[in-house]
Design an enzyme around this catalytic site. Structure first.
Site, short mmCIF file in Angstrom:
data_model
loop_
_atom_site.label_atom_id
_atom_site.label_comp_id
_atom_site.label_asym_id
_atom_site.label_seq_id
_atom_site.Cartn_x
_atom_site.Cartn_y
_atom_site.Cartn_z
N ASN A 12 0.88 -1.14 -0.01
CA ASN A 12 -0.06 -0.04 -0.01
C ASN A 12 0.83 1.05 0.12
OD1 ASN A 12 -1.64 1.98 0.34
ND2 ASN A 12 -2.77 1.06 2.20
N LYS A 21 3.03 0.86 3.20
CA LYS A 21 2.69 -0.34 4.11
C LYS A 21 2.59 -1.44 3.54
CE LYS A 21 -0.43 2.61 6.48
NZ LYS A 21 -1.72 3.18 6.43
N HIS A 70 -12.54 2.74 -0.38
CA HIS A 70 -12.94 1.84 0.69
C HIS A 70 -13.39 0.65 0.37
CE1 HIS A 70 -12.78 5.39 3.87
NE2 HIS A 70 -11.70 4.91 3.60
N LEU A 87 -15.88 3.33 9.49
CA LEU A 87 -15.55 4.60 10.34
C LEU A 87 -13.98 4.43 10.62
CD1 LEU A 87 -18.56 4.47 12.40
CD2 LEU A 87 -18.60 5.59 10.07
N GLY A 88 -13.17 5.11 9.85
CA GLY A 88 -11.68 5.14 10.28
C GLY A 88 -11.50 6.65 10.39
N ARG A 103 -10.88 8.78 20.38
CA ARG A 103 -10.51 8.48 21.92
C ARG A 103 -10.35 9.74 22.61
NH1 ARG A 103 -5.79 4.52 19.71
NH2 ARG A 103 -6.14 5.92 18.02
N GLY A 145 -11.22 1.85 12.40
CA GLY A 145 -10.85 2.24 13.90
C GLY A 145 -11.82 2.92 14.66
N VAL A 146 -12.74 3.76 14.15
CA VAL A 146 -13.74 3.91 15.08
C VAL A 146 -14.67 2.95 15.24
CG1 VAL A 146 -15.49 5.79 15.34
CG2 VAL A 146 -13.13 6.64 14.58
N ASN A 181 -13.65 0.08 17.51
CA ASN A 181 -13.52 0.56 18.96
C ASN A 181 -14.17 1.26 19.80
OD1 ASN A 181 -10.82 -1.17 18.83
ND2 ASN A 181 -10.35 0.28 17.13
N GLU A 239 -8.00 -5.16 4.99
CA GLU A 239 -8.01 -4.86 3.46
C GLU A 239 -6.94 -5.56 2.89
OE1 GLU A 239 -8.63 -0.82 5.01
OE2 GLU A 239 -9.23 -0.56 2.92
P1 AMP Z 1 -8.31 3.83 10.73
O1 AMP Z 1 -8.17 5.06 9.81
O2 AMP Z 1 -9.36 2.64 10.42
O3 AMP Z 1 -6.96 3.41 11.19
O4 AMP Z 1 -8.88 4.66 12.10
C1 AMP Z 1 -8.20 5.45 12.98
C2 AMP Z 1 -9.10 6.09 13.91
O5 AMP Z 1 -9.66 5.21 14.65
C3 AMP Z 1 -8.49 7.03 14.77
O6 AMP Z 1 -8.12 8.35 14.33
C4 AMP Z 1 -9.27 7.27 15.89
O7 AMP Z 1 -10.24 8.05 15.80
C5 AMP Z 1 -10.12 5.87 16.00
N1 AMP Z 1 -9.69 4.56 17.04
C6 AMP Z 1 -8.86 4.03 17.19
N2 AMP Z 1 -8.60 3.34 18.38
C7 AMP Z 1 -9.61 3.67 19.04
C8 AMP Z 1 -10.22 3.52 20.08
N3 AMP Z 1 -9.82 2.66 21.13
N4 AMP Z 1 -11.70 4.03 20.88
C9 AMP Z 1 -12.14 5.02 19.81
N5 AMP Z 1 -11.47 5.36 18.65
C10 AMP Z 1 -10.52 4.69 18.13
#
Ligand code: AMP
Length: 404
Positions: A10, A17, A181, A210-211, A285, A331-332, A335, A385
């Site tokens: 990537n 990556k 995505h 939701l990242g 977070r 990520g969001v 988590n 992915e």
């Molecule tokens: P991604 O783009 O899928 O890697 O998601 C990254 C985003 O996930 C970060 O900017 C955070 O907003 C969110 N995130 C990651 N870990 C957590 C967590 N434990 N709790 C809440 N949000 C999280």
């Protein structure tokens, strides 16, 4: 000798990556990252399976040097790029336009088409191309496979893919909804059907990726029928740093009244908007921590984020007619339990609810968070992915070369 390894690359503008997978059991042999390429303090982090991560900081001039450094690290574990066990290299390519509906073995025509799409993906496609060309130079004998972020969305009907603007202008400039995505939406919608114990063809799913970037898609029987990102990844949901939907006239207003240039507005909407623009933080977070301390700005940012998310859930419910599952990912989505809870709060009439105990459980496996007997399953489905790119790459080269 069986060739069952796939290297997934990537390539970003200043980062690469990578993951090396063994497709006999889909296991990771190594994962890693090179970042800050072109700077004095480039960093390589390499983690072989079952071993400590190795880190290295120093100047890595360009993508070629980065890939050579990655190859050297892999070689230390007996996994070098010169290995006959490497079956192919799978590349994430962000924009495949209308043309690329499937993963594709790269040749000169494919490279030219990816290059032709640079005007609609100026940030991503050049870096993806550099990654492919560099890998080709290192292993010219090996199939290089492009897996497009847009491919899964090419099944959208014209009614969803077209913007309501002059058709000639749109066609001349290739303006339409492409969606992004897609690799994640494809993987997660399939994994959601699997979680429900049903065939993907029988299941309608709303996927919420939701990242830091965020997008929603409506998937009917395994086929994408709508998605929230558009010509570029700027449209749709509120994201970490991107505005998502807004009146396009905001742009003319900022030009005419605010005296801003197109580039300044591009930066504003892509890098300084969304959660970071609303409250100064883009990490969910940190936003939740501030909300817990009574921070009103963080609360408003959260509320705007959730309001938009709910609108898309409602819209895609209407697009699909029948919804079997809503899947949260990235990520969001994976988590942040408060985001999941707030997104479906008040939607009981649509058959949507979250069981707060199940929602609070953390884990890496796909899981249901809706109450038992709920009409619509609400699920957390971790995306993968890289595995999806490796799977698609392996299927393509295995099919064409009869690899064992
Ligand atoms: P991604 O783009 O899928 O890697 O998601 C990254 C985003 O996930 C970060 O900017 C955070 O907003 C969110 N995130 C990651 N870990 C957590 C967590 N434990 N709790 C809440 N949000 C999280």
């Amino acid at each position: 000798m069986s060739s069952s390894r796939i290297l997934v690359l990537n390539s970003g503008s200043s980062s690469v990556k990578y993951q090396l997978l063994d497709m006999r059991d889909s296991s990771r042999l190594a994962v890693g990252l090179v970042e800050r390429i072109g700077e004095e303090t480039s960093r390589l982090k390499h983690t072989p399976a079952g071993a400590e991560a190795r880190e290295w900081t120093g100047p890595i001039a360009d993508h070629e040097a980065a890939l050579k450094a990655v190859s050297a690290e892999l070689a230390k574990d007996g996994l070098g790029l010169d290995s006959p066990e490497l079956a192919a290299i799978g590349h994430r390519v962000v924009h495949g336009g209308k043309h690329f509906t499937e993963p594709t073995v790269v040749d000169d025509t494919v490279l030219a088409e990816i290059e032709r799409l640079i005007p609609v993906a100026p940030l991503h496609n050049p870096a993806n191309l550099t990654g492919i060309r560099t890998a080709q130079a290192l292993r010219p004998d090996l199939p290089q496979v492009a897996v497009f972020d847009t491919a899964f969305h090419t099944t959208m009907p014209e009614s969803a893919a077209r913007y309501a603007i002059d058709v000639q202008t749109a066609d001349e400039h290739r303006i339409r909804r492409y969606g992004f995505h897609g690799t994640s939406h494809a993987y997660v919608s399939r994994a959601t059907a699997q979680l429900l114990g049903r065939a993907p063809e029988d299941v309608n799913v709303i996927v919420l990726h939701l990242g830091n970037g965020a997008s929603a898609s409506a998937v009917r029987g395994g086929t994408c029928v709508d998605t929230s990102m558009g010509l570029t990844p700027l449209e749709g949901l509120v994201m970490g740093t991107r505005s998502g939907d807004m009146d396009p006239a905001v742009i003319f207003h900022l030009m005419r009244v605010g005296g801003m240039s197109a580039d300044e507005i591009d930066t504003l909407l892509n890098k300084k908007s969304g959660l970071i623009g609303l409250c100064g933080d883009n990490d969910m977070r940190e936003i939740r921590r501030r909300i817990d301390e009574g921070d009103e700005q963080a609360q408003l940012a959260f509320d705007i984020y959730i309001h938009r998310l709910k609108k898309y859930i409602g819209a895609y419910y209407a697009v699909l007619g029948r919804v079997d599952a809503i899947a949260f990912t990235a990520g969001v989505g994976e988590n942040a339990a408060p985001v999941r809870e707030a997104a479906v709060a008040g939607l009981e009439e649509l058959g949507l609810a979250v069981d707060s105990e199940l929602n609070a459980v953390r884990g890496d496996a796909p899981r249901l968070i809706s109450p038992e007997h709920a009409r619509v399953a609400v699920a957390v489905v971790p995306t993968d992915e890289e595995l999806e790119i490796a799977t698609q790459t392996y299927a393509l080269v295995k099919g064409s070369q009869n690899l064992t």
